[in-house]
Design an enzyme around this catalytic site. Structure first.
Site, short mmCIF file in Angstrom:
data_model
loop_
_atom_site.label_atom_id
_atom_site.label_comp_id
_atom_site.label_asym_id
_atom_site.label_seq_id
_atom_site.Cartn_x
_atom_site.Cartn_y
_atom_site.Cartn_z
N HIS A 264 2.01 1.32 -13.19
CA HIS A 264 2.78 0.13 -13.52
C HIS A 264 4.27 0.49 -13.55
CE1 HIS A 264 3.42 -3.89 -15.11
NE2 HIS A 264 4.22 -3.36 -16.02
N MET B 4 -3.58 -6.71 -7.56
CA MET B 4 -3.04 -7.79 -8.39
C MET B 4 -4.11 -8.67 -9.01
SD MET B 4 -0.07 -6.76 -7.96
CE MET B 4 0.83 -7.97 -8.90
N ARG B 5 -5.17 -8.03 -9.52
CA ARG B 5 -6.23 -8.79 -10.18
C ARG B 5 -6.61 -8.07 -11.48
NH1 ARG B 5 -8.54 -12.46 -7.01
NH2 ARG B 5 -10.33 -12.60 -8.41
N LEU B 6 -6.90 -8.85 -12.51
CA LEU B 6 -7.44 -8.28 -13.74
C LEU B 6 -8.88 -7.84 -13.49
CD1 LEU B 6 -6.14 -10.62 -16.58
CD2 LEU B 6 -5.55 -8.23 -16.21
N ARG C 43 -15.53 -14.14 -10.52
CA ARG C 43 -14.91 -12.81 -10.45
C ARG C 43 -15.96 -11.72 -10.59
NH1 ARG C 43 -10.27 -11.74 -14.48
NH2 ARG C 43 -11.70 -12.70 -15.96
N GLY D 140 0.78 -1.23 0.00
CA GLY D 140 0.00 0.00 0.00
C GLY D 140 0.81 1.28 0.00
N SER D 141 2.06 1.24 -0.48
CA SER D 141 2.86 2.46 -0.46
C SER D 141 2.31 3.52 -1.41
CB SER D 141 4.33 2.15 -0.77
OG SER D 141 4.50 1.76 -2.12
N ASN D 142 1.81 3.11 -2.58
CA ASN D 142 1.22 4.08 -3.49
C ASN D 142 -0.13 4.58 -2.96
OD1 ASN D 142 2.88 4.70 -5.84
ND2 ASN D 142 2.78 2.51 -6.28
N ASN E 240 -4.51 3.13 -13.23
CA ASN E 240 -3.55 2.16 -12.70
C ASN E 240 -2.13 2.69 -12.87
OD1 ASN E 240 -2.74 -0.37 -11.58
ND2 ASN E 240 -2.18 -1.09 -13.62
#
Length: 208
Positions: free
Chosen positions: A112, A93-95, A68, A14-16, A110
């Site tokens: 990356h 970490m999920r699509l 999902r 959770g740093s971002n 998002n």
């Protein structure tokens, strides 16, 4: 302009998430407020950060749902109940499926740790080093149905040193992330991000 309500999705440290929250802490004129952390791993360190920062948490296990889509439908209900305006993925970490995409079209961002379209997916820093890339960096982009394939909002590059390892390169990438992501979130909350096909412009720039 009314302050936008933001939900941050995180799966890890959770740093971002903290960077996006802290960037407007104590700012009465902030265009956004992080009013929810959504976490798909109830034991993740991001939850402890949220508790320390005073941000409400919605932690659920996707495996508790039959699909999902059912999981995301439950999350969407929570987002709508809280009046969330847009979503920020920060190490989630999920699509994302059409269930969430259709609920927040062009309102999911998002970040990356690579210069997309190079090195999408997991372990992007390791991918860059293994490939022998001379530059690495950070990309903030819109989310679509693919793997890190949405339209690019902002990028920043840095040189890869000859002796870099994941342990030396990733902290430099994180330093960029923690500066770039809050700036993009602010611009988006101020309605300064324009999407035209795959071309994105930011009116007035990011001020970095």
């Amino acid at each position: 302009m009314a302050r936008k309500l933001v939900a941050v999705f995180a799966s890890g440290s959770g740093s971002n998430f903290e960077a996006v929250v802290s960037a407007v802490a104590g700012d009465a004129a902030s265009p956004y407020e992080v009013s929810l952390l959504v976490c798909d791993k109830p034991g993740a360190a991001a939850i402890a950060r949220a508790e320390r920062l005073g941000v409400p948490v919605y932690a659920v296990r996707p495996k508790s749902y039959p699909s999902r889509e059912a999981y995301e439908a439950d999350v969407v209900r929570e987002l709508r109940a809280r009046g969330i305006d847009f979503v920020v993925l920060a190490g989630y970490m999920r699509l994302i499926t059409a269930t969430l995409l259709d609920a927040y079209p062009n309102r999911i961002l998002n970040i990356h740790p690579s210069l997309l379209p190079a090195f999408p997916g997991l372990h992007a820093v390791e991918q860059a080093l293994e490939y022998g890339a001379k530059a690495a960096g950070v990309t903030v982009h819109f989310v679509d149905g693919g793997m890190d394939s949405g339209a690019i909002i902002a990028q920043e590059a840095l040189a890869v040193r000859d002796d870099d390892t994941p342990e030396t390169l990733y902290p430099r990438i994180q330093a960029i992330e923690h500066r770039l992501y809050p700036a993009v979130v602010r611009a988006f909350a101020e309605d300064r991000v324009r999407l035209d096909g795959r071309r994105v412009t930011v009116e007035g720039g990011l001020g970095l």
